[in-house]
Scaffold this motif. Structure first.
Motif, mmCIF file in Angstrom:
data_model
loop_
_atom_site.group_PDB
_atom_site.id
_atom_site.type_symbol
_atom_site.label_atom_id
_atom_site.label_comp_id
_atom_site.label_asym_id
_atom_site.label_seq_id
_atom_site.Cartn_x
_atom_site.Cartn_y
_atom_site.Cartn_z
ATOM 1 N N SER A 57 1.125 -0.827 -0.067
ATOM 2 C CA SER A 57 -0.057 0.081 0.171
ATOM 3 C C SER A 57 0.506 0.737 0.015
ATOM 4 O O SER A 57 0.198 2.069 -1.076
ATOM 5 C CB SER A 57 -1.120 0.247 1.015
ATOM 6 N N TYR A 58 1.585 1.001 0.883
ATOM 7 C CA TYR A 58 2.211 2.928 1.440
ATOM 8 C C TYR A 58 3.055 2.860 -0.236
ATOM 9 O O TYR A 58 3.448 4.437 -0.935
ATOM 10 C CB TYR A 58 3.625 2.659 2.300
ATOM 11 N N TYR A 61 1.444 4.562 -2.969
ATOM 12 C CA TYR A 61 1.443 5.467 -2.522
ATOM 13 C C TYR A 61 2.046 6.129 -2.978
ATOM 14 O O TYR A 61 2.327 7.171 -4.114
ATOM 15 C CB TYR A 61 0.630 5.835 -1.032
ATOM 16 N N SER A 64 3.361 6.081 -6.915
ATOM 17 C CA SER A 64 2.191 6.930 -7.403
ATOM 18 C C SER A 64 2.513 8.568 -7.346
ATOM 19 O O SER A 64 2.259 9.863 -8.132
ATOM 20 C CB SER A 64 0.945 6.800 -7.765
ATOM 21 N N GLY A 101 -3.195 4.899 -5.771
ATOM 22 C CA GLY A 101 -2.105 4.623 -3.814
ATOM 23 C C GLY A 101 -3.054 5.119 -3.114
ATOM 24 O O GLY A 101 -2.963 5.033 -1.731
ATOM 25 N N THR A 102 -3.743 6.196 -3.052
ATOM 26 C CA THR A 102 -4.499 6.579 -2.266
ATOM 27 C C THR A 102 -5.575 6.052 -1.786
ATOM 28 O O THR A 102 -5.667 6.022 -0.481
ATOM 29 C CB THR A 102 -4.686 7.995 -2.795
ATOM 30 N N ALA A 105 -3.473 3.342 0.797
ATOM 31 C CA ALA A 105 -2.735 4.318 1.717
ATOM 32 C C ALA A 105 -4.051 4.332 2.686
ATOM 33 O O ALA A 105 -3.177 4.340 4.025
ATOM 34 C CB ALA A 105 -1.849 5.328 0.830
ATOM 35 N N ILE A 129 -3.035 12.659 3.934
ATOM 36 C CA ILE A 129 -2.763 11.343 2.802
ATOM 37 C C ILE A 129 -3.497 11.654 1.700
ATOM 38 O O ILE A 129 -3.499 11.893 0.668
ATOM 39 C CB ILE A 129 -3.216 10.338 3.424
#
Lengths: 401, 637
Positions: A57-58, A61, A64, A101-102, A105, A129
Motif C-alpha cells: 500500500s504505502y 502511494y 504514484s 495509491g491514495t 494508503a 494523505i
C-alpha cells in the motif's frame, strides 16, 4: 461478485463498440488492445496474495505521488493540463494511478491497530494523505482530477468521522451554488431572516453564538466564491461555471459542449435512435464525444431506456461493492472497498451530471466507458483489488483464526 | 459499530438518490421535453458557421475608408466527393482557378488523409468574379461546399502602415484563441490587429437539414437553434484620408515619415511611412505573393517608420533643452552665451555655423546655435543646485522622459519602439561608475549622440509645446459604432499627461519657433496666411547624407495641427522637411495649396535614385541597417 464481474465485462465490451462508431481509424483498435490488456491485468491481480497487496500500500502511494510530481516537470501538456507522460506513442496519465495509491494508503493507515478517528492528529494525517496528491494534481492544472480526491470524505464518514463534516461540506457546496446563482445581498438577507426565524421559533432562543457563527461563515463563503471565481480561476474554468447556469448565453463558446450534449441526449427520446444511428454524435456536434462526453452517445442511441439501464447497472455495481466492503473481514479490505465506491461514484456522478447539464464541465472520464488506456487500467486495477479481497476473504479468515 | 453500519446505508441512500435524480432528469430531457427531441426526422442536421461582417473603418470626415468585400473558400468533404466525369471536374478547376491538375488531386488526397468526413479547404480566397464562373458548374459535383468570408477593400489607397492587414489565422493563434477556426481571417498588424476584438464581430451558426447527399433541404426546427452572427463594431478614426493621401504623395520617391497630430485631442491626422504600398495589395488571394515581394524589397515598405525607425532628433531636442533648463532655473530667458563657430569650452565641438553672437534663448533657437545649447546643457548638469552631475543628469532625463522621449507613449497600434534616452547606468557602463563628467554627454544637448527618437515621439513633443504643457497620448480611434444596437461611443481611454513646465516658458519658446519660420532656419515653411511655429533639425547620419527633420505646429494661437517630418538622406532640415510640413499644414487647414511651385518641387524630388547627389545615398537608418542591395537599378549609375 458475479454480478459486478459481469457488469464490468459488459461495460468493457460496450466501450469497444461505442468507440467503434466514432473513431473508426484509431480509437477502436487501441481500445480493444487496452481491454485485452486490462483483462490480463485483472486476472493477474486476482492471483496475487491479498496480504501482499495490503503490504505494498504505502510503496504504491509513494511511487504514484512521485510520478505525479515528476509529471509536473517532465510531463506533456494536453488541453492545458500538464498531466501526461509520453513514452513513444503511448501516453500515461499518472493521476489515475495516484487515485488507487491514495485509496490503498488510506485503507492501510486507517486499518492500523490503534486507529481512532476521534483523535485530531489522526484526522489530520488522513487529511494529509488525501490532500497531498490532490494539491499536486491541482498544480498540474487538472482541477477535475484533483476534485476526485475529495470523494474520500465518504470513506472517512463511513469509518466514524462525525456527520458534522459531511453536513458542513454539503452546506458549503449548497451555499456556493446559491452564491453563483443569486445576488449576494439577497442571499444574505434570506439567510438572515431564516436564521432569525430558526433562533426564535425553532430553537427558542438557544444556541445564539452558533447561529451567528454559521451566518458569518455563510457570508464569507458567499463573497469568497465570487472572489475565487473572478480572481483565482482561469478564464476557461470561469466560463464553464457560468455556462452551467446559463448555457444559452454563449452557445458557441463555453456553453457549446453542454448545449450540444443536451441536444444529443434529448434527441434520443424514449427508445433511442438505435445503435450507430446517432446523428449528433456521428456528425461531431458534441466535442470529446469518445472520452468525457461518451454518455451522450448512449443517451442519443439507446434513449431513456438505455441510459436508465446503464445508470441502474452502475448503481448495482456500487451497491454490490458496498456489500462486498461490508462483508470483508479486515478493516483494510472494507476501507479500501469504500475508497473504490467513492471514486467510482464521484466519476459517474460528475461525468453524467455534466452531460445532462447539472454539473460543471470537468474533464473526468466515465468509468469503463470513456476511451483511454490509463483510465481503463486504473479502474480495472481499482476494482479488481477490491474483488481480490472479496474472493480471498475465506483465506484471510482462515489465517486470522 | 452498529451506528457505522447505518452510515453505509445512508451512503447507499445518497448514491441511489443521485442516480434517481439523473434518471428523472433524463426522463425530462428525453421523453417530456419536445425541444430537444428531433428523433422523428430522417434528415441529417448540419451546422453551418456564418462569418460575421468585419467592422468598417471610417475616416475623420466619416467617409468609408476600409470596407469589406466577399471572398470565397472552396471546401471539400472527401467522403462525399462525387462527380459524373472526372475530366470535366478537372477542367472546371484548371480553367477558372488556374490550378495545376496535379495540385488539385494532391489537395484532395491530403484532405482525405486529414479527415474524410470534415470539410477541408480545397482552394482558398477565390475572388467574386472567379467564383461566379465557378458557381455555374459547382452544382454538378457533390461533396463541395463554399464558405463566404469578408476580406478588406480599401477605398483610399493610403495608410497601409497603420491600418494593417488581415490574413488567415496562424497555427499558433489557433491554439491560443478559442474563437478562431482554420481559415478565419485575423488582423495581423496595425489597427486591424489592435482592435481585432472590436472589429471581428461574433460568428453565427445555422442548423440546416440536409439530405443524404449533403444538400440543404430546409432550416431545422424553424431556426430556433440558430445564432445570428453579430457584425463587428465600426470604427471612426482621426485620420483624414485626403490628408493621408496627400502626405504620402509628398513623400513619393523619398524615404521618411510624416506624423500629424491634433494637439488638443491627441488624434492622429496623418501617419505616413515612406515608401509605402497600396493596402489593396495585401487583401484576399493575392496577399501571399505580394507580401513576399514587399518583404524582399530593399526599401522595407513593411517597416512602419513613424513608429519603429529611431533617429537622432537633432536640433528638435534644443527646444526641449531650453524649456527644461528654464524651468529648473539654470538659465534665465535673457542668459547670454557666446558662439565662435563652435563650443569653445570643448575645443570647438560641437561645431556651429555663422550667425550673430552672443545669443539669448530665443535667438539661439532662431539660429539653431549649437554652442548655446551645449552651454545650457553643461551648465545645467554642473549646476550647484544638484548634489553632483549625476543628479543633474537624472533630472534632465526625467524631464525628457515626460516629453515622451525614451519610452513608449502608448499609441493604439502594435510594435511601438521606445527610442533611446540613456540612463545614468548606460554611461557608467561606458566610462566606469561615476567616472564621467557632463562634457562626455554634451551631444545630448543638440540631439545627437546616443539619443534616438521615433517620428511619433517627435510629433508628440511638438504637441506638448503646442498645448503649452500637456499631451494626450497620440491615438487613431475616435468613435465606435455598434451597428446592432445603433449606439455610438466616443472613445476616451487616453489620459491627459501634464509636463511640469510653466506656461510662460512655452510662450517664449513658441515665439522663437515663430521666428525660425519668419526669419530663421526654416523660411521655406513660411505660409502667408497661417502663423507656423517650427524648428529645423538635421539628424546626423554617419552612413550617408544627413536626415532632414522638421517639427512644427500651426496656427500659433489655438493650434490645430502638430507635425513631425523626416526625410532620410536629404540633408539640411530647412530644405526639404520644412516645406513638406508647411504643405501638409496648409492642406489640412485650408484644403488647398496656394504655391504650386513649392508643391511641384517636393513632388519631383527623388532621394532614392538621385543622380545628382554628391554622395550616393546608402540606404541605412541607424537602427535598421538595410543591406546594400543592388536591386535598385539607377543607384550611382
Amino acid at each position: 461478485m458475479i454480478i459486478s464481474g459481469w457488469l464490468n465485462i459488459y461495460a468493457a465490451t460496450a466501450t469497444a463498440e461505442n468507440t467503434n462508431i466514432f473513431d473508426l481509424d484509431y480509437s477502436y483498435g487501441k481500445q480493444a488492445v487496452w481491454i485485452g490488456l486490462a483483462l490480463l491485468l485483472a486476472l493477474f491481480i486476482m492471483i496475487l496474495d491479498s496480504k501482499f497487496l495490503e503490504f505494498i500500500s504505502y510503496p504504491v502511494y509513494g511511487v504514484s505521488l512521485l510520478a505525479i510530481v515528476l509529471v509536473l516537470f517532465f510531463g506533456k501538456e494536453v488541453n492545458g493540463a500538464k498531466s501526461w507522460f509520453e513514452i513513444g506513442s503511448i501516453r500515461i496519465q499518472p493521476v489515475e494511478f495516484a487515485k488507487i495509491g491514495t485509496a490503498m494508503a488510506l485503507a492501510k493507515y486507517m486499518s492500523s491497530l490503534n486507529f481512532n478517528l476521534d483523535n485530531i492528529r489522526t484526522r489530520l494525517i488522513c487529511g494529509v494523505i488525501i490532500i497531498s496528491p490532490a494539491f499536486v494534481v491541482l498544480l498540474q492544472n487538472d482541477t477535475g482530477s484533483a476534485l476526485v480526491f475529495f470523494s474520500f470524505i465518504f470513506v472517512l464518514f463511513r469509518e466514524g468521522l462525525p456527520a458534522f463534516f459531511l453536513i458542513a461540506i454539503f452546506y458549503i457546496g449548497f451555499i456556493s451554488v446559491i452564491a453563483l446563482l443569486f445576488n449576494n445581498i439577497i442571499i444574505l438577507s434570506v439567510l438572515l431572516i431564516l436564521g432569525i426565524v430558526l433562533y426564535f421559533f425553532v430553537f427558542r432562543q438557544r444556541y445564539l453564538i452558533l447561529h451567528v457563527i454559521i451566518y458569518l461563515f455563510s457570508a464569507v463563503i458567499v463573497y469568497g466564491i465570487d472572489f475565487v471565481k473572478d480572481e483565482v480561476l482561469e478564464p476557461h474554468q470561469r466560463k464553464r461555471i457560468e455556462a452551467l447556469f446559463n448555457p444559452n448565453a454563449d452557445p458557441l463558446g463555453a456553453g457549446w459542449n453542454v448545449t450540444q450534449s443536451k441536444n444529443a441526449i434529448g434527441s434520443g427520446g424514449f427508445w433511442g435512435k438505435g445503435y450507430l444511428k446517432g446523428m449528433h454524435t456521428k456528425f461531431d456536434f458534441v466535442p470529446e464525444q469518445d472520452t468525457d462526453f461518451i454518455f451522450c452517445t448512449i443517451g442519443e442511441e439507446q434513449g431513456w431506456l438505455g441510459s436508465t439501464v446503464l445508470l441502474l447497472m452502475f448503481l448495482i455495481l456500487l451497491w454490490r461493492l458496498i456489500e462486498v466492503a461490508e462483508s470483508s473481514k479486515t478493516r483494510y479490505a472494507r476501507i479500501y472497498g469504500y475508497g473504490v465506491v467513492s471514486i467510482l461514484f464521484f466519476h459517474i456522478a460528475v461525468n453524467v451530471g455534466m452531460t445532462i447539464g447539472i454539473a460543471p464541465v470537468i474533464g473526468i472520464p466515465l468509468p469503463f466507458f470513456s476511451y483511454g488506456g490509463s483510465s481503463l487500467f486504473s479502474f480495472t486495477i481499482l476494482l479488481f483489488i477490491a474483488l481480490n479481497f472479496y474472493a480471498n476473504r475465506t483465506n484471510i479468515f482462515a489465517s486470522q483464526s | 459499530m452498529n451506528d457505522l453500519k447505518i452510515r453505509s446505508q445512508i451512503y447507499l441512500g445518497i448514491i441511489a438518490a443521485v442516480f434517481f435524480l439523473f434518471i428523472i432528469r433524463l426522463f425530462f430531457l428525453q421523453v417530456i421535453s419536445g425541444d430537444f427531441s428531433m428523433s422523428a426526422s430522417k434528415n441529417l442536421i448540419k451546422k453551418i458557421v456564418i462569418q460575421p461582417a468585419r467592422g468598417i473603418i471610417y475616416d475623420r470626415k466619416g467617409r468609408i475608408y476600409v470596407t469589406n468585400t466577399p471572398i470565397f473558400d472552396l471546401m471539400v468533404v472527401p467522403e462525399e466527393l462525387n462527380f459524373p466525369d472526372s475530366a470535366e471536374f478537372e477542367n472546371v478547376f484548371v480553367n477558372t482557378l488556374q490550378t495545376e491538375p496535379g495540385e488539385l488531386w494532391k489537395n484532395i488526397k491530403t484532405a482525405a488523409k486529414y479527415n474524410k468526413k470534415k470539410p477541408s479547404i480545397l482552394e482558398k480566397q477565390i475572388d467574386a468574379s472567379k467564383f461566379t464562373t465557378l458557381q455555374e458548374k459547382l452544382w454538378e459535383f457533390e461533396g463541395l461546399q463554399t464558405i463566404v468570408r469578408n476580406t478588406r477593400d480599401y477605398k483610399f489607397e493610403a495608410g497601409a502602415n497603420f491600418l494593417g492587414y488581415i490574413s488567415e489565422v496562424s497555427k499558433s493563434d489557433l491554439s491560443k484563441f478559442e474563437y478562431y477556426s482554420q481559415g478565419d481571417l485575423i488582423g495581423k498588424t496595425g489597427i486591424e490587429k489592435y482592435y481585432e476584438e472590436l472589429l471581428r464581430g461574433k460568428k453565427g451558426v445555422r442548423s440546416v437539414m440536409v439530405d443524404v447527399h449533403g444538400r440543404e433541404v430546409g432550416t431545422f426546427d424553424e431556426g430556433k437553434h440558430d445564432v445570428k452572427p453579430e457584425k463587428g463594431k465600426d470604427l471612426l478614426i482621426g485620420v483624414d484620408a485626403d490628408l493621408q493621401l496627400f502626405a504620402e504623395e509628398l513623400l513619393q520617391n523619398k524615404v521618411g515619415s510624416i506624423v500629424a497630430i491634433e494637439p488638443s485631442t491627441g488624434e492622429i491626422l496623418a501617419f505616413v511611412s515612406a515608401p509605402s504600398y497600396n493596402p489593396n495589395l495585401l487583401s484576399g488571394g493575392i496577399l501571399p505573393v505580394n507580401y513576399k515581394k514587399l518583404k524582399q524589397d530593399s526599401l522595407l515598405p513593411l517597416f512602419n517608420r513613424p513608429l519603429m525607425a529611431m533617429y537622432p532628433p537633432g536640433s528638435v531636442f534644443k527646444l526641449l533643452n531650453a524649456l527644461l533648463a528654464l524651468q529648473e532655473g539654470t538659465i534665465l530667458p535673457n542668459t547670454n552665451y557666446g558662439c565662435a563657430m563652435g563650443f569653445l569650452r570643448n575645443g570647438g565641438r560641437p561645431a556651429c555655423h555663422s550667425h550673430p553672437s552672443p545669443t539669448q534663448v530665443s535667438s539661439a533657437i532662431q539660429y539653431s546655435c549649437n554652442a548655446y545649447f551645449a552651454s545650457v546643457y553643461i551648465d545645467m548638469l554642473n549646476h550647484n543646485k544638484y548634489r553632483d552631475v549625476y543628479e543633474g543628469y537624472d533630472t534632465w532625463r526625467k524631464y525628457m522622459n515626460q516629453f515622451g522621449s525614451g519610452r513608449k507613449i502608448g499609441i493604439d497600434i502594435p510594435n511601438e519602439k521606445p527610442g533611446m534616452l540613456p540612463r545614468k547606468k548606460y554611461y557608467d557602463n561606458v566610462y566606469g561608475i561615476n567616472r564621467w563628467k557632463a562634457m562626455a554627454t554634451v551631444s545630448n544637448s543638440i540631439g545627437q549622440g546616443e539619443v534616438l527618437m521615433t517620428p511619433l515621439q517627435m510629433a508628440n513633443a511638438v504637441a506638448v509645446i503646442a498645448n503649452r504643457g500637456y499631451y494626450i497620448a497620440p491615438h487613431f480611434l475616435k468613435k465606435i459604432f455598434d451597428a446592432t444596437s445603433g449606439e455610438t461611443q466616443q472613445y476616451q481611454h487616453f489620459d491627459t499627461i501634464k509636463v511640469p513646465i510653466r506656461k510662460e516658458y512655452f510662450e517664449l519658446v513658441i515665439d522663437a519657433m515663430e521666428q525660425v519660420v519668419l526669419a530663421g532656419t526654416a523660411r521655406l515653411a513660411y505660409l502667408p496666411t497661417i502663423s507656423v511655429c517650427g524648428k529645423t533639425g538635421t539628424a546626423q547620419n554617419p552612413h550617408g547624407e544627413d536626415h532632414s527633420v522638421f517639427i512644427a505646429f500651426a496656427p500659433k494661437e489655438n493650434p490645430k495641427i502638430a507635425i513631425a517630418v523626416i526625410v532620410e538622406n536629404s540633408g539640411f532640415g530647412g530644405t526639404w522637411a520644412a516645406p513638406i510640413s508647411s504643405l501638409v499644414i496648409e492642406k489640412y487647414l485650408t484644403g488647398k495649396i496656394a504655391d504650386q511651385n513649392k508643391l511641384n518641387r517636393i513632388l519631383t524630388a527623388d532621394f532614392i535614385r538621385n543622380p545628382f547627389s554628391a554622395k550616393p545615398p546608402k540606404r541605412k537608418t541607424v537602427v535598421n541597417p538595410i543591406p546594400l542591395n543592388t536591386s535598385q537599378p539607377a543607384n550611382g549609375a
